[in-house]
Design a protein around this motif. Structure first.
Motif, short mmCIF file in Angstrom:
data_model
loop_
_atom_site.label_atom_id
_atom_site.label_comp_id
_atom_site.label_asym_id
_atom_site.label_seq_id
_atom_site.Cartn_x
_atom_site.Cartn_y
_atom_site.Cartn_z
N ILE A 109 15.86 56.42 18.21
CA ILE A 109 14.81 57.43 18.06
C ILE A 109 14.58 58.23 19.34
O ILE A 109 13.80 59.19 19.33
CB ILE A 109 13.49 56.80 17.59
N GLY A 110 15.25 57.84 20.42
CA GLY A 110 15.19 58.63 21.64
C GLY A 110 13.86 58.56 22.36
O GLY A 110 13.34 59.58 22.83
N ARG A 111 13.29 57.36 22.46
CA ARG A 111 12.08 57.22 23.26
C ARG A 111 12.11 55.91 24.02
O ARG A 111 12.81 54.96 23.64
CB ARG A 111 10.82 57.31 22.39
N ARG A 112 11.34 55.85 25.11
CA ARG A 112 11.33 54.65 25.95
C ARG A 112 10.37 53.62 25.37
O ARG A 112 9.29 53.94 24.90
CB ARG A 112 10.90 55.03 27.36
N LEU A 113 10.78 52.36 25.44
CA LEU A 113 9.92 51.26 25.04
C LEU A 113 9.93 50.21 26.15
O LEU A 113 10.97 49.91 26.73
CB LEU A 113 10.43 50.60 23.75
N ASP A 114 8.76 49.67 26.44
CA ASP A 114 8.73 48.45 27.23
C ASP A 114 9.11 47.30 26.29
O ASP A 114 8.85 47.37 25.09
CB ASP A 114 7.32 48.19 27.80
N TYR A 115 9.70 46.26 26.85
CA TYR A 115 10.06 45.13 25.98
C TYR A 115 10.10 43.84 26.78
O TYR A 115 10.22 43.85 28.01
CB TYR A 115 11.39 45.36 25.27
N PHE A 116 9.99 42.76 26.05
CA PHE A 116 10.03 41.43 26.63
C PHE A 116 11.48 40.95 26.62
O PHE A 116 12.22 41.19 25.67
CB PHE A 116 9.16 40.49 25.82
N THR A 117 11.89 40.28 27.68
CA THR A 117 13.29 39.86 27.80
C THR A 117 13.54 38.56 27.04
O THR A 117 13.22 37.47 27.50
CB THR A 117 13.68 39.68 29.28
N SER A 118 14.06 38.73 25.83
CA SER A 118 14.41 37.58 24.99
C SER A 118 15.30 38.09 23.88
O SER A 118 15.29 39.27 23.56
CB SER A 118 13.15 36.93 24.42
N ALA A 119 16.08 37.19 23.28
CA ALA A 119 17.01 37.62 22.24
C ALA A 119 17.28 36.49 21.26
O ALA A 119 17.13 35.30 21.59
CB ALA A 119 18.33 38.10 22.85
N CYS A 120 17.68 36.85 20.04
CA CYS A 120 18.08 35.87 19.04
C CYS A 120 19.38 35.21 19.48
O CYS A 120 20.38 35.91 19.70
CB CYS A 120 18.27 36.56 17.69
N PRO A 121 19.42 33.89 19.60
CA PRO A 121 20.64 33.24 20.07
C PRO A 121 21.81 33.36 19.11
O PRO A 121 22.96 33.21 19.52
CB PRO A 121 20.22 31.78 20.25
N ILE A 122 21.55 33.65 17.84
CA ILE A 122 22.63 33.80 16.87
C ILE A 122 23.22 35.20 16.95
O ILE A 122 24.43 35.37 17.18
CB ILE A 122 22.12 33.53 15.43
N HIS A 123 22.40 36.22 16.81
CA HIS A 123 22.91 37.59 16.82
C HIS A 123 23.44 38.00 18.19
O HIS A 123 24.44 38.73 18.28
CB HIS A 123 21.81 38.56 16.39
N ALA A 124 22.79 37.54 19.26
CA ALA A 124 23.19 37.96 20.60
C ALA A 124 24.55 37.39 21.01
O ALA A 124 25.15 37.89 21.98
CB ALA A 124 22.13 37.55 21.62
N GLN A 125 25.05 36.40 20.29
CA GLN A 125 26.33 35.82 20.68
C GLN A 125 27.53 36.65 20.22
O GLN A 125 28.66 36.43 20.66
CB GLN A 125 26.46 34.40 20.13
N VAL A 126 27.30 37.61 19.33
CA VAL A 126 28.40 38.47 18.89
C VAL A 126 28.75 39.43 20.02
O VAL A 126 27.90 40.17 20.51
CB VAL A 126 28.01 39.28 17.64
N THR A 127 30.00 39.43 20.45
CA THR A 127 30.43 40.26 21.57
C THR A 127 31.31 41.42 21.09
O THR A 127 31.79 41.42 19.95
CB THR A 127 31.24 39.43 22.58
N GLU A 128 31.49 42.38 21.98
CA GLU A 128 32.42 43.47 21.69
C GLU A 128 33.82 42.93 21.41
O GLU A 128 34.53 43.43 20.53
CB GLU A 128 32.49 44.43 22.88
N GLU A 129 34.20 41.91 22.16
CA GLU A 129 35.53 41.33 21.99
C GLU A 129 35.68 40.70 20.61
O GLU A 129 36.74 40.82 19.97
CB GLU A 129 35.78 40.28 23.09
N ASP A 130 34.62 40.03 20.15
CA ASP A 130 34.64 39.47 18.80
C ASP A 130 34.88 40.56 17.77
O ASP A 130 35.73 40.43 16.88
CB ASP A 130 33.30 38.79 18.48
N LEU A 131 34.12 41.64 17.89
CA LEU A 131 34.20 42.72 16.92
C LEU A 131 35.55 43.42 17.00
O LEU A 131 36.17 43.74 15.96
CB LEU A 131 33.07 43.71 17.17
N ASP A 132 36.04 43.64 18.21
CA ASP A 132 37.35 44.30 18.37
C ASP A 132 38.46 43.46 17.75
O ASP A 132 39.39 44.00 17.12
CB ASP A 132 37.65 44.53 19.86
N ALA A 133 38.38 42.16 17.91
CA ALA A 133 39.40 41.28 17.34
C ALA A 133 39.39 41.35 15.82
O ALA A 133 40.44 41.39 15.16
CB ALA A 133 39.18 39.84 17.82
N LYS A 134 38.18 41.36 15.23
CA LYS A 134 38.09 41.45 13.78
C LYS A 134 38.58 42.81 13.28
O LYS A 134 39.24 42.91 12.24
CB LYS A 134 36.64 41.22 13.34
#
Length: 306
Positions: A163-188
């Motif tokens: 949406i092109g706007r700045r957001l403050d955010y808390f540093t945390s992530a879903c351990p399942i979704h965050a484990q998907v890497t560019e390398e994983d996707l490129d290989a698939k």
């Protein structure tokens, strides 16, 4: 499915009818649990389904904040959790004190709290959101408004980029979704170059940038089912595969990474659901002083999303 499993399922179906228990399940639940549920959906639609439940007893097959959301929105109903220890590491990464500290330093900021948070976080937030409506909700606020989004940093960055706007955010992530890497996707993609890519916005921005579609769990399912394409690389928890396969077996699905399994979601079993209905345990309650504030944030989300 063995004979014992079929008998167990039939026992649950008979008992939930006898006791008038309405089962709400998340798409990340085991296949057998999705099949016995009265309603299956993502976190947003689960909250709405709880409000609309025709029964006075709701069993929530999901992690703790989902059962809490049902209890917050339905104070006159009995809300059961078949596994109260099923939780979300990302949701537990932030405390109400963190939010209050931020508000003290930024008194004019709007706190947009992901529904993947405990009740006490919702209670000190201005509004809740889910991955399906975060963009729509944030757009409702003036461009000059300072917004703090918590607690998923990837969802915050992906929405901000879109949406092109700045957001403050808390540093945390879903351990399942965050484990998907560019390398994983490129290989698939190298193995299946003709496949479309559908990812959850809790994935890292580098993965999202390569997607044909980025959206909530329900959004991913709808994208696959409504597409004319036959092959898809899916970057979210493996439970969505069941809903897609049930609706349309003509789609070939590939997980973006090998172990996209949420152990907390999968900790709920048919045996635990049967015990929960038999014993009417565990009843989920939220203290009224927390419930009132949390309900305001959740109800505002539903209004802003309609």
């Amino acid at each position: 499915m063995g004979k014992d499993d079929r008998q167990l399922i039939q026992t649950i179906l008979d008992l939930k009818k006898e006791k008038n228990v309405y089962i709400i399940a998340h798409y990340y639940q085991r296949e057998s649990i999705q099949d016995i549920a009265d309603f299956v959906g993502d976190s947003y639609s689960m909250a709405v389904a709880a409000q609309k439940s025709p029964s006075n007893t709701i069993l929530v097959a999901g992690v703790d904040f989902m059962a809490e959301s049902a209890a917050i929105l339905c104070p006159d109903k009995t809300v059961l959790s078949p596994e109260p220890l099923a939780t979300c590491p990302m949701a537990n990464s932030i405390s109400a004190a963190d939010v209050l500290d931020y508000k003290e330093q930024h008194p004019d900021s709007i706190i947009v709290s992901y529904v993947n948070t405990p009740a006490e976080i919702k209670a000190v937030s201005d509004i809740c959101c889910t991955s399906s409506n975060a963009e729509r909700i944030i757009k409702r606020f003036p461009p000059e408004a300072n917004i703090c989004f918590l607690p998923d940093q990837n969802l915050a960055v992906n929405v901000a980029n879109r949406i092109g706007r700045r957001l403050d955010y808390f540093t945390s992530a879903c351990p399942i979704h965050a484990q998907v890497t560019e390398e994983d996707l490129d290989a698939k993609l190298q193995a299946h170059p003709e496949a479309m890519v559908a990812v959850h916005p809790e994935c890292i921005p580098e993965v999202v940038s390569k997607a044909d579609y980025c959206g909530s769990t329900a959004g991913i399912i709808n994208f696959v089912l409504n597409s004319s394409a036959k092959k898809f690389i899916i970057a979210t928890e493996c439970g969505v595969m069941h809903a897609i396969n049930k609706a349309n077996a003509d789609k070939k699905l590939y997980l973006a990474a090998e172990e996209l399994i949420c152990p907390n979601m999968k900790s709920i079993t048919l045996e635990k659901i049967l015990y929960s209905i038999e014993q009417m345990q565990t009843v989920i309650t939220v203290p009224e002083n927390i419930r009132v504030g949390a309900a305001m944030a959740l109800e505002k989300m539903i209004i802003y999303s309609s």
